[in-house]
Design a protein around this motif. Structure first.
Motif, PDB file in Angstrom:
ATOM      1  N   LEU A   1       0.789  -1.288  -0.057  1.00 23.57           N
ATOM      2  CA  LEU A   1      -0.255   0.245  -0.330  1.00 23.57           C
ATOM      3  C   LEU A   1       0.908   1.146   0.355  1.00 23.57           C
ATOM      4  CD1 LEU A   1      -3.109  -0.863   2.185  1.00 23.57           C
ATOM      5  CD2 LEU A   1      -3.131  -1.334   0.292  1.00 23.57           C
ATOM      6  N   ALA A   2       2.299   0.973   0.633  1.00 19.63           N
ATOM      7  CA  ALA A   2       2.749   2.397   0.541  1.00 19.63           C
ATOM      8  C   ALA A   2       3.927   2.727  -0.255  1.00 19.63           C
ATOM      9  CB  ALA A   2       4.247   2.425   1.966  1.00 19.63           C
ATOM     10  N   ALA A   3       3.859   1.331  -1.330  1.00 21.66           N
ATOM     11  CA  ALA A   3       4.518   1.840  -2.459  1.00 21.66           C
ATOM     12  C   ALA A   3       3.354   2.389  -3.898  1.00 21.66           C
ATOM     13  CB  ALA A   3       4.249   0.444  -3.546  1.00 21.66           C
ATOM     14  N   TRP A   4       1.893   1.843  -3.620  1.00 16.54           N
ATOM     15  CA  TRP A   4       1.158   2.032  -4.959  1.00 16.54           C
ATOM     16  C   TRP A   4       0.682   3.243  -4.930  1.00 16.54           C
ATOM     17  CZ3 TRP A   4      -0.006  -0.896  -8.142  1.00 16.54           C
ATOM     18  CH2 TRP A   4      -1.395  -1.076  -9.060  1.00 16.54           C
ATOM     19  N   PRO A   5       0.131   3.964  -4.579  1.00 16.78           N
ATOM     20  CA  PRO A   5       0.552   5.499  -4.802  1.00 16.78           C
ATOM     21  C   PRO A   5       2.005   6.288  -5.778  1.00 16.78           C
ATOM     22  CG  PRO A   5       0.451   5.561  -3.129  1.00 16.78           C
ATOM     23  CD  PRO A   5       1.113   4.601  -2.502  1.00 16.78           C
TER      24      PRO A   5
ATOM     25  N   LEU B   1      -4.262  -2.077  -7.867  1.00 15.88           N
ATOM     26  CA  LEU B   1      -4.645  -3.286  -7.065  1.00 15.88           C
ATOM     27  C   LEU B   1      -5.808  -3.645  -6.448  1.00 15.88           C
ATOM     28  CD1 LEU B   1      -2.386  -4.344  -5.782  1.00 15.88           C
ATOM     29  CD2 LEU B   1      -2.306  -2.361  -3.991  1.00 15.88           C
ATOM     30  N   VAL B   2      -5.660  -4.756  -6.037  1.00 19.78           N
ATOM     31  CA  VAL B   2      -6.778  -5.529  -5.814  1.00 19.78           C
ATOM     32  C   VAL B   2      -5.822  -6.563  -4.987  1.00 19.78           C
ATOM     33  CG1 VAL B   2      -9.334  -7.380  -6.025  1.00 19.78           C
ATOM     34  CG2 VAL B   2      -8.104  -5.363  -7.375  1.00 19.78           C
ATOM     35  N   LEU B   3      -6.370  -6.615  -3.231  1.00 20.34           N
ATOM     36  CA  LEU B   3      -5.985  -7.553  -2.536  1.00 20.34           C
ATOM     37  C   LEU B   3      -6.957  -8.990  -2.013  1.00 20.34           C
ATOM     38  CD1 LEU B   3      -4.709  -4.992   0.700  1.00 20.34           C
ATOM     39  CD2 LEU B   3      -2.616  -5.899  -1.581  1.00 20.34           C
TER      40      LEU B   3
ATOM     41  N   LEU C   1      -5.761  -2.379   6.765  1.00 20.53           N
ATOM     42  CA  LEU C   1      -5.124  -1.713   6.206  1.00 20.53           C
ATOM     43  C   LEU C   1      -6.166  -1.213   5.067  1.00 20.53           C
ATOM     44  CD1 LEU C   1      -4.071  -5.688   5.472  1.00 20.53           C
ATOM     45  CD2 LEU C   1      -2.284  -3.515   4.973  1.00 20.53           C
ATOM     46  N   ALA C   2      -7.251  -1.405   5.155  1.00 20.25           N
ATOM     47  CA  ALA C   2      -8.457  -0.708   5.065  1.00 20.25           C
ATOM     48  C   ALA C   2      -8.356   0.879   4.979  1.00 20.25           C
ATOM     49  CB  ALA C   2     -10.436  -1.455   5.363  1.00 20.25           C
ATOM     50  N   ALA C   3      -7.780   1.178   6.058  1.00 16.91           N
ATOM     51  CA  ALA C   3      -7.504   2.695   7.239  1.00 16.91           C
ATOM     52  C   ALA C   3      -6.930   3.027   6.175  1.00 16.91           C
ATOM     53  CB  ALA C   3      -8.151   2.692   8.317  1.00 16.91           C
ATOM     54  N   ARG C   4      -6.220   2.305   5.381  1.00 20.15           N
ATOM     55  CA  ARG C   4      -5.003   3.302   4.679  1.00 20.15           C
ATOM     56  C   ARG C   4      -5.221   2.902   3.903  1.00 20.15           C
ATOM     57  NH1 ARG C   4       0.874   0.725   6.273  1.00 20.15           N
ATOM     58  NH2 ARG C   4       1.157   2.555   4.637  1.00 20.15           N
ATOM     59  N   ALA C   5      -5.796   2.877   2.602  1.00 17.07           N
ATOM     60  CA  ALA C   5      -5.342   2.169   1.530  1.00 17.07           C
ATOM     61  C   ALA C   5      -5.857   3.631   0.474  1.00 17.07           C
ATOM     62  CB  ALA C   5      -6.480   0.744   1.095  1.00 17.07           C
ATOM     63  N   PRO C   6      -5.262   3.770  -0.178  1.00 20.18           N
ATOM     64  CA  PRO C   6      -5.619   4.412  -1.259  1.00 20.18           C
ATOM     65  C   PRO C   6      -7.466   4.390  -2.285  1.00 20.18           C
ATOM     66  CG  PRO C   6      -3.553   4.341  -1.912  1.00 20.18           C
ATOM     67  CD  PRO C   6      -3.946   2.778  -0.731  1.00 20.18           C
ATOM     68  N   SER C   7      -7.846   5.791  -3.121  1.00 21.60           N
ATOM     69  CA  SER C   7      -8.753   4.847  -3.713  1.00 21.60           C
ATOM     70  C   SER C   7      -9.132   4.207  -4.774  1.00 21.60           C
ATOM     71  CB  SER C   7      -9.538   6.003  -4.139  1.00 21.60           C
ATOM     72  OG  SER C   7      -8.480   6.633  -5.294  1.00 21.60           O
ATOM     73  N   ALA C   8      -7.465   3.453  -5.990  1.00 21.13           N
ATOM     74  CA  ALA C   8      -7.205   2.304  -6.330  1.00 21.13           C
ATOM     75  C   ALA C   8      -7.267   1.138  -6.040  1.00 21.13           C
ATOM     76  CB  ALA C   8      -6.474   3.569  -6.946  1.00 21.13           C
ATOM     77  N   VAL C   9      -7.329   0.955  -4.662  1.00 16.91           N
ATOM     78  CA  VAL C   9      -6.833  -0.036  -3.742  1.00 16.91           C
ATOM     79  C   VAL C   9      -8.291  -1.234  -3.600  1.00 16.91           C
ATOM     80  CG1 VAL C   9      -6.575  -1.741  -1.391  1.00 16.91           C
ATOM     81  CG2 VAL C   9      -4.767   0.476  -3.444  1.00 16.91           C
ATOM     82  N   SER C  10      -8.577  -2.427  -3.981  1.00 19.25           N
ATOM     83  CA  SER C  10      -9.959  -3.346  -3.567  1.00 19.25           C
ATOM     84  C   SER C  10      -9.607  -3.941  -3.113  1.00 19.25           C
ATOM     85  CB  SER C  10     -11.169  -3.290  -4.261  1.00 19.25           C
ATOM     86  OG  SER C  10     -11.427  -2.306  -5.966  1.00 19.25           O
TER      87      SER C  10
ATOM     88  N   PRO D   1       8.681   0.021   0.238  1.00 23.32           N
ATOM     89  CA  PRO D   1       8.078   0.058  -1.169  1.00 23.32           C
ATOM     90  C   PRO D   1       8.742   1.396  -2.269  1.00 23.32           C
ATOM     91  CG  PRO D   1       7.965   0.628   1.379  1.00 23.32           C
ATOM     92  CD  PRO D   1       9.092   1.132   1.157  1.00 23.32           C
ATOM     93  N   ALA D   2       9.843   1.713  -2.606  1.00 25.89           N
ATOM     94  CA  ALA D   2       9.887   2.225  -2.660  1.00 25.89           C
ATOM     95  C   ALA D   2      10.291   1.284  -4.858  1.00 25.89           C
ATOM     96  CB  ALA D   2      11.302   3.908  -3.111  1.00 25.89           C
ATOM     97  N   ALA D   3      11.415  -0.266  -4.209  1.00 25.21           N
ATOM     98  CA  ALA D   3      11.714  -0.581  -5.136  1.00 25.21           C
ATOM     99  C   ALA D   3      10.947  -1.375  -5.497  1.00 25.21           C
ATOM    100  CB  ALA D   3      12.902  -1.817  -4.182  1.00 25.21           C
TER     101      ALA D   3
END
Length: 395
Positions: free
Chosen positions: A231-235, A246-248, A258-267, A336-338
């Motif tokens: 999730l940290a890498a996804w933005p 991204l789908v978990l 995890l849901a509380a910190r997930a960006p909008s493009a994550v399901s 996350p960067a890698a």
């Protein structure tokens, strides 16, 4: 305690008059452990063996084992050790006395603990950790767990690891045992992309546009699997690949956090009985684990579906990847960067992704069929029984 009926020199392969009785014991009744046990049990049953699975009732494992033809015995055990351990071990002893197995196969840490306490080498015993218990804890608990594994190793006639990396972890911790490497396998017939539904068909079924760049992670939602790193890498991925999703797939103790910190493009797809559709729908599959048994099932299943995988470089990870994957698709843990960089590159370069997926499919079909695992496990059982009958008793 019953005496094994298999005689020294008999082949435990279900091909002769003797029917080999195998007792699988597992507290972990979902995820990868459940699939490993269910696949083994079903195929051993087709060989003519008597197969019994002791596990929690009304779980994915109990259902799959029964569907595969195994006898299912209820073993009510908690995930973590505690005051109920002695009762759990006594319950296992009663199950063993009723089943009268030729060999006992203990899966994962809790069954390994209770089962070895119950048997103490009195029957041919195989222990398969499916990731070392001491990797999941720290401090005094880690010290105690290592000490137990050193002691418990005396009560296993064979200790099965899925990778050289997992074996190396055990040896480095001072767990001296009769090790055998049996690398994980998957049901090629089920996951093979050449016979599965098309990507377009599956995406339509899941409600995903054909043009959406899609990354999928199939794993229990917990610290071990590192979805927080993902999730940290996804933005950064979405910044460079607009519209990426991204789908978990999975459930677990960390879902709410995890849901509380997930960006909008994550399901969050939740727990699914069969993740095949998600592998087929994905452009690539990732697993950002902090530790593994050395060979998680999800990447193997994804590769059988012709999907490239990006995974963290945990011990043993390189051993199940095709050559190009081992150089192009591994990232450091907790980076996350890698991770974001690798995901971005493969989403942007679809041709490279397809080529990696084709290589992954061919490699998995050659080296990681569950039928190969079954054959190797029979050899392990034979070694365990011979060690028992020859008087090479643990402890």
């Amino acid at each position: 305690m019953p005496t094994p009926t298999l005689q020294h020199g008999d082949r435990p392969d279900g091909q002769g008059a003797h029917r080999f009785t195998i007792l699988h014991i597992a507290q972990s009744s979902g995820g990868g452990v459940a699939r490993v046990v269910a696949d083994l049990a079903a195929r051993q049953k087709t060989r003519g063996d008597r197969v019994v699975v002791a596990c929690l009732p009304d779980t994915r494992l109990s259902t799959a084992a029964a569907q595969g033809g195994a006898e299912v015995r209820v073993w009510n055990a908690r995930r973590s050790p505690g005051p109920a351990l002695l009762k759990e071990a006594a319950d296992l002893r009663r199950i063993v006395d009723r089943v009268r197995p030729d060999v006992v196969h203990l899966h994962s840490s809790k069954a390994g603990l209770a089962g070895r306490l119950a048997l103490r080498g009195a029957l041919p015993t195989v222990f398969q950790p499916h990731a070392w218990s001491f990797e999941a804890v720290t401090g005094p608990m880690a010290v105690a767990t290592v000490r137990w594994e050193r002691t418990g190793a005396r009560w296993a006639h064979r200790l099965v690891c899925v990778s050289d990396g997992e074996r190396g972890q055990g040896e480095a911790a001072g767990v001296h045992a009769a090790y055998t490497i049996v690398r994980n396998g998957v049901d090629i017939g089920h996951f093979d992309s050449t016979t599965a539904p098309s990507r377009e068909t599956v995406r339509a079924r899941l409600g995903i546009s054909a043009s959406t760049p899609l990354v999928v992670c199939v794993a229990r939602l917990c610290r071990q699997k590192g979805q927080d790193v993902l999730l940290a890498a996804w933005p950064s991925v979405v910044d460079r690949v607009p519209g990426a999703r991204l789908v978990l797939v999975g459930d677990g103790s960390d879902r709410a956090a995890l849901a509380a910190r997930a960006p909008s493009a994550v399901s969050f797809a939740g727990d699914v009985a069969d993740p095949r559709d998600w592998y087929i729908a994905a452009d690539l599959v990732t697993l950002s684990s902090r530790w593994e048994a050395g060979m998680a099932l999800a990447p193997l299943e994804a590769m059988a579906c012709s999907r490239p995988v990006v995974v963290t470089d945990v011990p043993g990870a390189r051993e199940f990847l095709p050559p190009r994957h081992a150089t192009d698709c591994l990232v450091p843990r907790d980076d996350p960067a890698a991770l974001g960089g690798k995901l971005t590159h493969l989403l942007a370069d679809r041709a490279s992704g397809r080529a990696l997926g084709k290589q992954a499919h061919d490699y998995t079909c050659r080296h990681h069929s569950v039928d190969q695992v079954v054959e190797r496990m029979y050899a392990v059982y034979g070694d365990a029984v011979r060690a028992w009958t020859d008087g090479v008793r643990p402890g």
